[in-house]
Design a protein around this motif. Sequence first.
Motif, PDB file in Angstrom:
ATOM      1  N   PHE A  44       0.845  -1.191   0.000  1.00  0.00           N
ATOM      2  CA  PHE A  44       0.000   0.000   0.000  1.00  0.00           C
ATOM      3  C   PHE A  44       0.884   1.245   0.000  1.00  0.00           C
ATOM      4  O   PHE A  44       1.764   1.378   0.846  1.00  0.00           O
ATOM      5  CB  PHE A  44      -0.901   0.032   1.229  1.00  0.00           C
ATOM      6  CG  PHE A  44      -1.539  -1.289   1.544  1.00  0.00           C
ATOM      7  CD1 PHE A  44      -2.151  -2.032   0.551  1.00  0.00           C
ATOM      8  CD2 PHE A  44      -1.509  -1.809   2.823  1.00  0.00           C
ATOM      9  CE1 PHE A  44      -2.727  -3.261   0.817  1.00  0.00           C
ATOM     10  CE2 PHE A  44      -2.082  -3.021   3.112  1.00  0.00           C
ATOM     11  CZ  PHE A  44      -2.696  -3.753   2.106  1.00  0.00           C
ATOM     12  N   ASN A  74      -2.798   5.679   1.313  1.00  0.00           N
ATOM     13  CA  ASN A  74      -3.485   4.914   2.353  1.00  0.00           C
ATOM     14  C   ASN A  74      -3.716   5.732   3.614  1.00  0.00           C
ATOM     15  O   ASN A  74      -4.813   5.731   4.180  1.00  0.00           O
ATOM     16  CB  ASN A  74      -2.669   3.655   2.671  1.00  0.00           C
ATOM     17  CG  ASN A  74      -3.337   2.767   3.688  1.00  0.00           C
ATOM     18  OD1 ASN A  74      -2.823   2.574   4.790  1.00  0.00           O
ATOM     19  ND2 ASN A  74      -4.488   2.214   3.359  1.00  0.00           N
ATOM     20  N   ASN A 115      -9.514   2.162   2.559  1.00  0.00           N
ATOM     21  CA  ASN A 115      -8.217   2.560   3.098  1.00  0.00           C
ATOM     22  C   ASN A 115      -8.122   2.258   4.588  1.00  0.00           C
ATOM     23  O   ASN A 115      -7.085   1.795   5.073  1.00  0.00           O
ATOM     24  CB  ASN A 115      -7.984   4.057   2.852  1.00  0.00           C
ATOM     25  CG  ASN A 115      -7.344   4.335   1.512  1.00  0.00           C
ATOM     26  OD1 ASN A 115      -6.340   3.722   1.155  1.00  0.00           O
ATOM     27  ND2 ASN A 115      -7.928   5.230   0.752  1.00  0.00           N
ATOM     28  N   HIS A 124      -5.524  -0.442   6.652  1.00  0.00           N
ATOM     29  CA  HIS A 124      -4.572  -0.084   7.714  1.00  0.00           C
ATOM     30  C   HIS A 124      -4.153  -1.308   8.507  1.00  0.00           C
ATOM     31  O   HIS A 124      -3.020  -1.385   9.005  1.00  0.00           O
ATOM     32  CB  HIS A 124      -5.197   0.927   8.685  1.00  0.00           C
ATOM     33  CG  HIS A 124      -5.441   2.277   8.087  1.00  0.00           C
ATOM     34  ND1 HIS A 124      -4.799   2.733   6.955  1.00  0.00           N
ATOM     35  CD2 HIS A 124      -6.265   3.295   8.475  1.00  0.00           C
ATOM     36  CE1 HIS A 124      -5.209   3.957   6.676  1.00  0.00           C
ATOM     37  NE2 HIS A 124      -6.102   4.320   7.579  1.00  0.00           N
TER      38      HIS A 124
END
Length: 330
Positions: A172, A177, A306, A310
């Motif tokens: 990512f 992100n 997004n 994480h």
Amino acid sequence: MVLMNLPRSIRFRKENVILLGVVPALAHEPKSLNNFLKPAVDELNALWKGVKVNTYNSPSTAVEIQAAVLCFASDIPAARKLCGFLGHSAKRGCSHCGKVFPGGFGEKRNYGGFQDRDQWPKRTSQEHRRHAYRVKNCVSESAAEKLASELGYRYTMLFELPYYASVEMCIFDPTHNLFLGTAKRVFTKWVEDDIITKTGLETIQTRIDEITVLSDIGRLPGNIKSNYGGFTAAQWKNFVLLFSMYCLKDVLPDQHLHYWQSFVLACCLLCRPCITKTDLMLADCKLMHFVKEYEKINGEMTITPNMYLHLHLKECVENYGSIWILVIQL
């Protein structure tokens, strides 16, 4: 593409970045990038086997060099097409696990629900390669799309690279992100829901203007009242890491400031030049706390792809190290 052999201080300079190709303007966005990727894959396979070239240190005698791609970093839509995954709006829309996101055709997917994180089925690159060739060998395009929807995988030309590992090598981009993704989305929602009022925005800007920072910090967030929607990734990074906790004090209600604090602490840990295993575990815990509290206060339908991703950042950092090199080049 960039050469990892170069020192990271000069690796991302314009003259050292290799432009691999440009997708031309099209009436509709292409479903697949395979036609664009094929020439690059052919050359990368030649580099993997070894080619003889004259170098700066050996101008008269050709030496054999070899090269391989280490990873692919991009925003979510590009990553899905490039690395052979379905889009983030698909039923199985994660590139690192096989969790099913509830929601039918034309409906918004539910990316919430983090209580069962340990039970999310892990994807593997071997499984992806096997299923991708099943999709490729379907007798019709409709059959391929149906099978891809069930499995959550597509074929990509990158599988022609013998060393390609789709799950590990698809990372990512933290600029999208963390900063252009979550930070921008959360702040925008605060303004849209009138949690941060016009007076609050003026207070934030006044506090930013009061702070004196070093000249090498980069672009500072300016005129936040009217320009926050167009902030660059560098401006969001500076706002999150340097200004936000001070500027949002007494502007945000405590319950919102509490989960935001967890997000800021996680970003501070992840953006260090060097990160320890303890730092990484703590950052992962802070991100988990952030998404859980955000979901509790705002509802599970407000969780974005997004935010969900994480919780897979830890795996990317374990494989490739600190994300500092990516965010420092903003």
